[in-house]
Scaffold this active site. Structure first.
Site, mmCIF file in Angstrom:
data_model
loop_
_atom_site.group_PDB
_atom_site.id
_atom_site.type_symbol
_atom_site.label_atom_id
_atom_site.label_comp_id
_atom_site.label_asym_id
_atom_site.label_seq_id
_atom_site.Cartn_x
_atom_site.Cartn_y
_atom_site.Cartn_z
ATOM 1 N N GLU A 1 -8.872 16.498 -10.750
ATOM 2 C CA GLU A 1 -9.532 16.765 -11.823
ATOM 3 C C GLU A 1 -10.925 17.126 -11.675
ATOM 4 O OE1 GLU A 1 -7.577 14.924 -15.242
ATOM 5 O OE2 GLU A 1 -9.032 15.722 -16.316
ATOM 6 N N HIS B 1 -6.006 13.338 -28.377
ATOM 7 C CA HIS B 1 -5.837 11.936 -28.122
ATOM 8 C C HIS B 1 -6.643 11.378 -29.126
ATOM 9 C CE1 HIS B 1 -5.658 12.575 -23.572
ATOM 10 N NE2 HIS B 1 -4.520 12.374 -23.921
ATOM 11 N N ARG C 1 0.825 -1.159 -0.015
ATOM 12 C CA ARG C 1 0.037 -0.095 0.064
ATOM 13 C C ARG C 1 0.888 1.173 0.006
ATOM 14 N NH1 ARG C 1 -2.991 -2.935 3.584
ATOM 15 N NH2 ARG C 1 -4.835 -3.983 2.734
ATOM 16 N N HIS D 1 2.594 11.906 -29.198
ATOM 17 C CA HIS D 1 1.512 12.775 -28.069
ATOM 18 C C HIS D 1 1.727 13.980 -28.413
ATOM 19 C CE1 HIS D 1 -1.105 13.497 -24.916
ATOM 20 N NE2 HIS D 1 -0.180 14.213 -24.092
ATOM 21 N N HIS E 1 -6.278 18.637 -25.741
ATOM 22 C CA HIS E 1 -6.029 17.073 -25.610
ATOM 23 C C HIS E 1 -7.209 16.196 -26.028
ATOM 24 C CE1 HIS E 1 -2.390 17.908 -23.663
ATOM 25 N NE2 HIS E 1 -2.241 16.739 -23.103
ATOM 26 N N LYS F 1 -0.358 11.042 -11.225
ATOM 27 C CA LYS F 1 -0.952 9.985 -11.952
ATOM 28 C C LYS F 1 -0.140 9.028 -12.150
ATOM 29 C CE LYS F 1 -4.679 12.908 -14.056
ATOM 30 N NZ LYS F 1 -5.226 13.125 -15.360
ATOM 31 N N ARG G 1 -7.919 21.340 -12.673
ATOM 32 C CA ARG G 1 -6.974 20.588 -13.388
ATOM 33 C C ARG G 1 -7.358 20.187 -14.890
ATOM 34 N NH1 ARG G 1 -3.518 15.430 -11.143
ATOM 35 N NH2 ARG G 1 -2.431 15.249 -12.826
ATOM 36 N N LYS H 1 2.034 23.080 -12.906
ATOM 37 C CA LYS H 1 1.282 21.595 -12.775
ATOM 38 C C LYS H 1 1.026 21.466 -11.296
ATOM 39 C CE LYS H 1 0.747 17.366 -14.382
ATOM 40 N NZ LYS H 1 0.922 15.958 -15.321
ATOM 41 N N GLU I 1 3.332 20.061 -25.411
ATOM 42 C CA GLU I 1 2.743 20.176 -24.111
ATOM 43 C C GLU I 1 3.282 21.690 -23.524
ATOM 44 O OE1 GLU I 1 0.858 18.701 -22.292
ATOM 45 O OE2 GLU I 1 0.590 16.590 -23.416
ATOM 46 N N ASN J 1 -6.288 19.987 -20.444
ATOM 47 C CA ASN J 1 -6.470 19.140 -21.422
ATOM 48 C C ASN J 1 -6.698 20.077 -22.540
ATOM 49 O OD1 ASN J 1 -6.924 16.849 -19.855
ATOM 50 N ND2 ASN J 1 -8.912 17.695 -19.056
HETATM 51 N N1 LIG Z 1 1.312 10.288 -15.542
HETATM 52 C C1 LIG Z 1 1.135 11.263 -16.198
HETATM 53 O O1 LIG Z 1 0.683 12.214 -15.810
HETATM 54 C C2 LIG Z 1 1.836 11.411 -17.844
HETATM 55 C C3 LIG Z 1 1.637 12.528 -18.441
HETATM 56 C C4 LIG Z 1 2.033 12.646 -19.658
HETATM 57 C C5 LIG Z 1 2.203 11.251 -20.314
HETATM 58 N N2 LIG Z 1 2.419 10.016 -19.505
HETATM 59 C C6 LIG Z 1 2.837 8.821 -20.194
HETATM 60 O O2 LIG Z 1 4.414 9.238 -20.385
HETATM 61 C C7 LIG Z 1 4.657 8.048 -21.590
HETATM 62 C C8 LIG Z 1 5.369 8.900 -22.503
HETATM 63 O O3 LIG Z 1 6.677 9.391 -21.866
HETATM 64 P P1 LIG Z 1 7.771 9.755 -22.643
HETATM 65 O O4 LIG Z 1 7.501 10.748 -23.844
HETATM 66 O O5 LIG Z 1 8.753 10.166 -21.704
HETATM 67 O O6 LIG Z 1 8.610 8.577 -23.374
HETATM 68 P P2 LIG Z 1 9.025 7.233 -22.878
HETATM 69 O O7 LIG Z 1 9.082 7.149 -21.372
HETATM 70 O O8 LIG Z 1 8.073 6.052 -23.542
HETATM 71 O O9 LIG Z 1 10.669 6.745 -23.576
HETATM 72 C C9 LIG Z 1 10.641 6.845 -24.955
HETATM 73 C C10 LIG Z 1 11.827 6.334 -24.877
HETATM 74 O O10 LIG Z 1 12.976 7.181 -24.851
HETATM 75 C C11 LIG Z 1 14.148 6.467 -24.113
HETATM 76 N N3 LIG Z 1 14.725 7.666 -23.099
HETATM 77 C C12 LIG Z 1 14.156 8.102 -22.073
HETATM 78 N N4 LIG Z 1 15.119 9.027 -21.652
HETATM 79 C C13 LIG Z 1 16.066 9.244 -22.404
HETATM 80 C C14 LIG Z 1 17.455 9.667 -22.562
HETATM 81 N N5 LIG Z 1 17.328 10.691 -21.857
HETATM 82 N N6 LIG Z 1 18.235 9.510 -23.527
HETATM 83 C C15 LIG Z 1 17.877 8.429 -24.485
HETATM 84 N N7 LIG Z 1 16.861 7.767 -24.422
HETATM 85 C C16 LIG Z 1 15.924 8.022 -23.482
HETATM 86 C C17 LIG Z 1 13.497 5.626 -23.229
HETATM 87 O O11 LIG Z 1 13.976 4.472 -22.825
HETATM 88 C C18 LIG Z 1 12.243 4.941 -24.266
HETATM 89 O O12 LIG Z 1 12.589 4.048 -24.897
HETATM 90 C C19 LIG Z 1 3.220 7.536 -22.015
HETATM 91 O O13 LIG Z 1 3.025 6.405 -21.596
HETATM 92 C C20 LIG Z 1 2.103 8.623 -21.234
HETATM 93 O O14 LIG Z 1 0.930 7.914 -21.142
HETATM 94 C C21 LIG Z 1 2.085 10.053 -18.314
#
Ligand SMILES: NC(=O)c1ccc[n+]([C@@H]2O[C@H](COP(=O)([O-])OP(=O)(O)OC[C@H]3O[C@@H](n4cnc5c(N)ncnc54)[C@H](O)[C@@H]3O)[C@@H](O)[C@H]2O)c1
Length: 380
Positions: free
Chosen positions: A260, A275, A132, A287, A271, A154, A264, A250, A196, A268
């Site tokens: 949200e 999406h 937990r 994205h 978005h 999130k 919050r 944020k 973003e 969006n």
């Molecule tokens: N929780 C939230 O609030 C929230 C908000 C926005 C997006 N997300 C999620 O985030 C994800 C997308 O994240 P992202 O855009 O960071 O991509 P990612 O985490 O999928 O990374 C993309 C690729 O880049 C590589 N990488 C990461 N850092 C690197 C670096 N410094 N040098 C070289 N390679 C590197 C990773 O290993 C991966 O293969 C999605 O799953 C999305 O749903 C979550």
């Protein structure tokens, strides 16, 4: 909510009494990763530490991060998960729980997410559910994760039926956003995150009016535009300020409205269409690219509704163009499918959908527009 900001050279450290009663330490700036072990000590982060990471990040940064976790202070293990979205599965969640269980982690111990949003989503989910809740520390290594995914509490994994379908709200105890770690990212991925950042720039004044966020002397939009005009070089010293502003915005939004219910929703902007473009285009658009197009179309809708003038919409389009991001609807996508995908958005309420529309001038938005589902075609 209060926050204390301390400037130590190029790294800014902040202590936030955030939403849902969690204190989050945030360190932003070039070299911030060197604060990792000091931050863990301040957190009483336990003896055991799991570093979750992906191969393409590990190859550049794992050794460096492990050197910042001295073995006399911490018993560190690592778990390498598949690259990109492929780690956000029930299978990898289970393997992470098993790793924690087999190595005897207790509730005082810590999970560190080293990577982009995919890793922090999985690590956050695992840390929030195992016993937990363990301590969670995020070291975001992509620009998108630094300005967005690592902040806001999130967590999520994907299910066969769709993206982010299982998740929790769980705040990290610390976020360490080091601009130097972006130096190894592919250029296209860095540029994608501008979609973003543009969103934050276009909501800034309204966020300042409705939360404790304070605008700097220069609006974020002007700062972003200048950095793009200068070629968006990741070593540009201005980028660290850009990241800090997005993080603060944020944090302040989420502090006001963690789940949200109202403010919050402002995050969006762009978005709903974004999406839908990702989904109908079978995720060929990133994205950030999809959100960028979502923002231009939403801004055009604001012009049609006489909320803002045409020159403002042109400026938005021009910023995306100069950032080398898509700024128009891609040809060949089925408009009916796009409308259907938008109508299934979780912001739907009865016959309306909550949209965020630029209003009066760039930086100001109306985030409570109840837009008829029947009119969604106007976004295309
Ligand atoms: N929780 C939230 O609030 C929230 C908000 C926005 C997006 N997300 C999620 O985030 C994800 C997308 O994240 P992202 O855009 O960071 O991509 P990612 O985490 O999928 O990374 C993309 C690729 O880049 C590589 N990488 C990461 N850092 C690197 C670096 N410094 N040098 C070289 N390679 C590197 C990773 O290993 C991966 O293969 C999605 O799953 C999305 O749903 C979550």
């Amino acid at each position: 909510m209060r926050h204390k900001a301390k400037h130590t050279g190029p790294v800014i450290t902040m202590l936030w009494n955030t939403a849902l009663d969690v204190r989050t330490r945030v360190a932003v700036g070039a070299g911030a990763r060197h604060k990792l072990s000091g931050t863990l000590a301040q957190l009483s982060a336990g003896k055991r530490v799991l570093v979750l990471c992906q191969a393409s990040t590990a190859v550049h940064w794992l050794r460096d991060v492990l050197e910042n976790l001295p073995s006399e202070d911490f018993k560190v293990t690592t778990l390498e998960v598949p690259d990109g979205e492929a780690c956000k599965t029930t299978d990898w969640l289970l393997r992470t729980w098993e790793h924690l269980q087999e190595r005897g982690f207790d509730r005082h111990d810590t999970v560190i997410a080293l990577g982009g949003g995919s890793v922090s989503d999985l690590a956050g989910f695992a840390a929030s559910t195992y016993l937990r809740g363990l301590n969670l520390v995020i070291v975001p290594t992509t620009l998108l994760a630094q300005v967005d995914a690592a902040i806001g509490g999130k967590t999520a994994i994907n299910l066969p039926a769709g993206k982010n379908l299982a998740g929790t709200y769980f705040f990290p105890k610390a976020v360490i956003a080091d601009q130097e770690m972006l130096s190894t990212m592919p250029r296209k991925q860095i540029i994608g995150a501008i979609g973003e950042i543009l969103k934050y720039a276009l909501i800034e004044e309204t966020v300042a009016k409705n939360s404790d966020y304070e605008m700097g002397p220069t609006p974020l939009l002007d700062v972003l535009e200048k950095i793009i005009n200068d070629g968006f070089d990741i070593d540009d010293p201005g980028i660290s300020g850009l990241i800090t502003s997005c993080i603060k915005m944020k944090l302040f939004i989420v502090a006001r409205d963690p789940r949200e219910a109202n403010l919050r929703r402002i995050l969006n902007l762009g978005h709903t269409l974004g999406h839908a473009l990702e989904k109908v285009g079978e995720f060929k658009l990133s994205h950030g690219e999809a959100v960028g197009i979502g923002i231009t179309q939403t801004t055009k809708l604001s012009v049609q509704q006489k909320r803002i003038d045409k020159a403002a919409a042109e400026r938005v389009k021009d910023i995306l163009f100069r950032a080398e991001l898509p700024h128009e609807l891609p040809k060949g996508l089925n408009k009916e499918q796009l409308i259907q995908a938008m109508a299934q958005d979780k912001k739907r309420h009865g016959d309306n959908i909550k949209l965020v529309l630029p209003q009066t001038r760039l930086g100001v938005v109306d985030y409570e527009v109840a837009f008829p589902l029947a009119d969604l075609g106007k976004l295309l």
